[in-house]
Design an enzyme around this catalytic site. Structure first.
Site, PDB file in Angstrom:
ATOM      1  N   GLU A   1       0.124  -1.293   0.451  1.00 37.25           N
ATOM      2  CA  GLU A   1      -0.290   0.061   0.100  1.00 37.25           C
ATOM      3  C   GLU A   1       0.849   1.032  -0.087  1.00 37.25           C
ATOM      4  OE1 GLU A   1      -0.784  -2.197   2.003  1.00 37.25           O
ATOM      5  OE2 GLU A   1      -2.764  -3.083   1.581  1.00 37.25           O
TER       6      GLU A   1
ATOM      7  N   PHE B   1     -11.773  -8.049  14.277  1.00 37.73           N
ATOM      8  CA  PHE B   1     -10.646  -8.032  13.574  1.00 37.73           C
ATOM      9  C   PHE B   1     -10.403  -6.749  12.239  1.00 37.73           C
ATOM     10  CE2 PHE B   1      -8.965  -9.805   9.430  1.00 37.73           C
ATOM     11  CZ  PHE B   1      -8.338 -10.680   9.419  1.00 37.73           C
ATOM     12  N   GLN B   2      -8.199  -6.690  12.097  1.00 38.98           N
ATOM     13  CA  GLN B   2      -7.930  -5.672  11.549  1.00 38.98           C
ATOM     14  C   GLN B   2      -8.391  -4.419  11.509  1.00 38.98           C
ATOM     15  OE1 GLN B   2      -8.668  -7.396   8.089  1.00 38.98           O
ATOM     16  NE2 GLN B   2      -6.196  -8.123   8.177  1.00 38.98           N
TER      17      GLN B   2
ATOM     18  N   LYS C   1     -17.647  -0.953   7.178  1.00 45.15           N
ATOM     19  CA  LYS C   1     -18.040  -1.888   5.750  1.00 45.15           C
ATOM     20  C   LYS C   1     -19.888  -1.346   5.652  1.00 45.15           C
ATOM     21  CE  LYS C   1     -17.583  -6.396   4.592  1.00 45.15           C
ATOM     22  NZ  LYS C   1     -16.798  -7.697   4.363  1.00 45.15           N
TER      23      LYS C   1
ATOM     24  N   MET D   1      24.360   7.906   1.373  1.00 44.92           N
ATOM     25  CA  MET D   1      24.108   9.830   2.075  1.00 44.92           C
ATOM     26  C   MET D   1      24.411   9.834   3.713  1.00 44.92           C
ATOM     27  SD  MET D   1      23.837  13.174   1.889  1.00 44.92           S
ATOM     28  CE  MET D   1      22.844  13.850   1.256  1.00 44.92           C
TER      29      MET D   1
END
Ligand SMILES: Cc1cc2nc3c(=O)[nH]c(=O)nc-3n(C[C@H](O)[C@H](O)[C@H](O)COP(=O)(O)OP(=O)(O)OC[C@H]3O[C@@H](n4cnc5c(N)ncnc54)[C@H](O)[C@@H]3O)c2cc1C
Ligand SMILES: Cc1ncc(C[n+]2csc(CCOP(=O)(O)OP(=O)(O)O)c2C)c(N)n1
Ligand SMILES: [Mg+2]
Length: 574
Positions: A51, A113-114, A163, A475
Site C-alpha cells: 500500500e 479483526f483488522q 463496511k 548519504m
C-alpha cells in the site's frame, strides 16, 4: 433523478464526478464492497504490491499531472501501510485522497479483526480526515475531501468508510452544487498594505535574490515569476522542490540553494539586501543556521498558508495569497530595474568553484553517479520526468540534470522518503503517458519498494529505472565519513543481482560499469518497450559537494577537495 445506490457505488460515482480515471490500491475485507462495485465504473485500478506503493504512485500521478492522486486500502494493516506515503505527501503539500475501508460501525472500539484507528493515526499527517459510518455522509465527505486536497495549500485527505456504510442502500443523486465549508476560505486577496510595503522594498533594493519554491508550480505562476524576474532583472535561486519552476537555461537562473546547493547561490543569499520568497517555506535544508541567515536582507514572503509567515524567518512584507494573483498585482505596481552589477558579481563568484561540465573531463576509468545522471540529461534532451529516491543520487540528480520545464522533477523533499522513486515514476507515467519517465534511485531506497517492478510489469507501464549502485547507504555513509570518523556503522549494503531481478519480473535488465558504456545502455532502455532497469555500478565512496553541515551557517560549506578525481571545471553548456 435519485436512484438506488449502495454506499460502495456512491464512492465510485463521486470519484467519476471528480474526474478520477485512475486509482492505486490493494483490496481486503473491509473495502471489499467498494472493490466489487468498482467493476461497473470506468476507472482504471492499479494493483500495487504494497500500500505504500499506492500512495507514492498517487503522489507521482498528482505531481506530474497536477490533479488529485487517489489511493485505496483496506482497514488495519492496509491502512497503516499508507502512513509513510501520506506523510510524504503532507510534507510536500501534494493533493491526494486516500480511501480506506473500516470495520463495521457497530464493531468500532471492540478490537475487531483488522480494526485500527487510522483517522487517529494520520491526524497530524493529513490536511483533514473523515470517519464515515453512515451511507448518507459518503458523498459530502468525498466532495469535501477533493476540495480540501486540491485547494489552498494542497495536501492529503483521508476518508475512512465503514463496511456497513458501503453495504447500505439509499436513494441517491449527485449533488452538483460546489461544496461550501464554513471557516475554510483558502483564497485570500492580497492586502494592499503589504503589497505597498513590498513595492517599496523592491524599489530600494540593490542586491535582491528571488527564492523560487514549489508554490510556483502549485499556483501555476511560472510565467508570472519569469516576467517579474525579468522586470526587476533579479537573480533566481531555486529550492529542490522548485527545480523546473524557472527554466534552468534562463540567464537569471543562478541554481539551487541550500545544504547541497551551489556555493555562489548560498553566498549571494547571505550577501543579499532583499530576499523575495515565492512559494517556499524556508526549510532548514535551505537556511542553515537561522541566526546568521541573510541577516542584511529584508524579506518579502508570499505564501498561501498564513502559518508559514514568520515561522522560520521573519518577513518584512508578509503577503498571504495565491502567488499568481499576488504577482499579477506586483507586476502592475513595480517599475523595471537593472541589477547588472549585482548579477555580474554573482557570476564572478562562480570562478573558484566553477560549475559542472563533467562531460569534458578525461575518463579516468571510474564511473561516477554524476556522469550517469549528466549523460541521462543529455540523452533525454533534458525533457524527461525524473522521479528520485532519497540520498546522494537525489542530490546529484538536482545538480546534474537541468530541469527546464515544470513538474519534471518529482522527489520527496520534506520527509525524505526512501522507496519513493520507483512507485512515483509509475504514477507519473500514468498521468503523463506520452512523457519519457525515469526513476533515478539508490541501491538502498530501490530495495524498499522494488516489488513495484511487478506492478509496472503487470500494468505494462514503461519507466526506465536507473539504480545508482554505490554499495552503500551513501548519504549516511557520507555523514559518517565527514562527522563520525569514517566509522561505517550499518551503511555497507549488499544487493541482489539487479539485472537478474529485472529479468525475474520479465523485464529487461542492463548494467554499466564504465563511462563509455553509459550512453549505450541509456539508449537501449529508451528504445525498449517495457520497463527497463539499469544497474549503474558507480564509485563507492564519492560524496556530494558542496555541503552545509546541518545547523551551520549557510555559507560555511564543505567544498570538494582539490585532489578529488572528479574536479569541477567550466560551466555546463545548457
Ligand atoms: C537529502 C535531502 C537533502 C536536501 N537538500 C536540499 C537543498 O540543498 N536545498 C533545497 O532547497 N532543498 C533541499 N532538500 C529539500 C528540503 O528538505 C525541502 O523539501 C525543500 O527545500 C522545500 O522546498 P519548498 O519550500 O520550495 O517547497 P514546499 O515545502 O512544498 O513549500 C512550498 C510552499 O509553497 C506554498 N504554496 C503552495 N501553494 C501555493 C500557492 N498557490 N501560492 C503561494 N504559495 C503556495 C506552501 O504553503 C508552502 O509553504 C533536501 C531534501 C533531502 C531529502
Ligand atoms: C525510509 C527511510 N529510512 C531511512 C532514511 C535515512 N536515509 C537518508 S539517505 C539514506 C541512504 C540512502 O541510500 P541509497 O538509497 O543507497 O542512496 P545513496 O545515498 O547511496 O545514493 C538513508 C538511510 C530515509 N531517508 N528514509
Ligand atoms: Mg547507495
Amino acid at each position: 433523478m435519485p436512484s438506488q445506490r449502495t454506499g460502495a457505488q456512491i464512492i465510485w460515482e463521486c470519484l467519476v464526478h471528480e474526474g478520477v480515471n485512475t486509482v492505486f490500491g490493494y483490496p481486503g475485507g473491509a473495502i471489499l464492497p467498494a472493490y466489487d462495485a468498482m467493476l461497473d465504473y470506468p476507472v482504471r485500478h492499479v494493483l500495487v504490491r504494497h500500500e505504500q506503493g499506492a500512495t507514492h504512485m498517487a503522489d507521482g500521478y498528482a505531481r506530474a499531472g497536477g490533479g488529485v492522486g487517489v489511493a485505496i486500502a483496506t482497514s488495519g494493516p492496509g491502512a497503516t501501510n499508507l502512513v509513510t506515503g501520506i506523510a510524504t505527501a503532507m510534507m510536500d503539500s501534494v493533493p491526494m485522497v486516500c480511501i480506506t475501508g473500516q470495520v463495521p460501525s457497530k464493531l468500532i472500539g471492540y478490537d475487531a479483526f483488522q480494526e485500527t484507528d487510522i483517522t487517529g493515526i494520520t491526524l497530524p499527517i493529513t490536511k483533514h480526515s473523515y470517519l464515515v459510518t453512515r451511507i448518507e455522509d459518503i458523498m459530502p465527505a468525498m466532495k469535501e475531501a477533493f476540495l480540501l486536497a486540491k485547494s489552498g495549500r494542497p495536501g492529503p485527505v483521508l476518508v475512512d468508510i465503514t463496511k456497513d456504510a458501503q453495504q447500505a442502500k439509499m436513494d441517491w443523486a449527485w449533488d452538483p452544487k460546489p461544496v461550501v465549508m464554513r471557516g475554510y476560505r483558502p483564497k485570500l486577496a492580497v492586502s494592499k498594505g503589504d503589497l505597498a510595503k513590498a513595492v517599496d522594498l523592491i524599489k530600494g533594493a540593490r542586491k535582491p535574490v528571488i527564492l523560487a519554491g514549489q508554490g510556483i508550480l502549485q499556483s501555476g505562476a511560472m510565467a508570472e515569476v519569469r516576467k517579474f524576474a525579468e522586470l526587476i532583472n533579479a537573480p533566481v535561486a531555486l529550492t529542490l522542490l522548485g527545480l523546473g519552476a524557472f527554466p534552468a537555461s534562463h540567464p537569471l537562473n543562478i541554481g539551487m540553494m541550500g545544504m547541497h546547493g551551489e556555493a555562489w547561490v548560498n553566498h549571494a543569499i547571505q550577501e543579499a539586501d532583499l530576499l523575495l520568497a515565492f512559494g517556499m517555506r524556508f526549510d532548514d535544508r535551505v537556511t542553515g543556521n537561522l541566526k546568521t541567515y541573510a541577516v542584511n536582507a529584508k524579506k518579502i514572503h508570499i505564501d498561501i498558508d498564513p502559518s508559514e509567515m514568520n515561522k522560520n524567518v521573519k518577513a518584512d512584507a508578509a503577503i498571504v495569497a495565491d502567488l499568481r494573483e499576488a504577482l499579477k498585482d506586483l507586476l502592475d505596481a513595480v517599475e523595471p530595474k537593472d541589477h547588472g552589477p549585482w548579477l555580474k558579481y554573482i557570476e564572478s563568484m562562480k570562478g573558484d568553484s566553477a560549475v559542472r561540465d563533467i562531460q569534458s573531463l578525461p575518463d579516468n576509468g571510474h564511473l561516477y553517479a554524476a556522469h550517469v545522471i549528466n549523460d541521462i540529461w543529455r540523452l533525454t534532451d533534458g525533457k524527461a520526468i525524473v522521479c528520485t529516491d532519497v540520498g546522494q543520487h537525489q542530490m546529484w540528480e538536482a545538480q546534474y540534470y537541468h530541469h527546464e520545464a515544470p513538474r519534471t522533477l518529482i522527489t520527496s523533499g520534506g520527509l525524505g522518503t526512501m522507496g519513493f522513486g520507483l512507485p512515483a515514476a509509475i504514477g507519473a507515467k500514468m498521468a503523463k503517458p506520452d512523457a519519457e519517465v525515469w526513476a533515478i534511485v539508490g541501491d538502498g531506497g530501490f530495495q524498499m519498494t522494488a516489488a513495484e517492478l511487478s506492478t509496472a510489469a503487470q500494468e505494462n507501464v514503461k519507466v526506465n529505472v536507473a539504480v545508482i549502485n554505490n554499495g552503500y547507504l551513501g548519504m549516511v555513509r557520507q555523514w559518517q565519513e565527514f562527522f563520525y570518523e569514517r566509522r561505517y556503522a550499518a551503511t555497507p549494503l549488499r544487493s541482489p543481482d539487479f539485472v537478474k531481478l529485472a529479468e525475474a519480473h520479465g523485464l529487461l535488465g542492463l548494467r554499466a560499469e564504465k563511462r563509455p558504456e553509459v550512453a549505450d545502455v541509456v539508449e537501449r532502455a529508451r528504445a525498449a518497450e517495457g520497463t527497463v532497469l539499469i544497474d549503474f555500478r558507480v564509485e563507492q565512496e564519492d560524496s556530494v559537494y558542496p555541503m552545509v553541515p546541518a545547523g551551520n551557517d549557510l555559507d560555511a560549506m564543505i567544498r570538494r577537495p582539490k585532489e578529488s578525481a572528479l574536479v569541477e571545471t567550466a560551466a555546463d553548456p545548457i
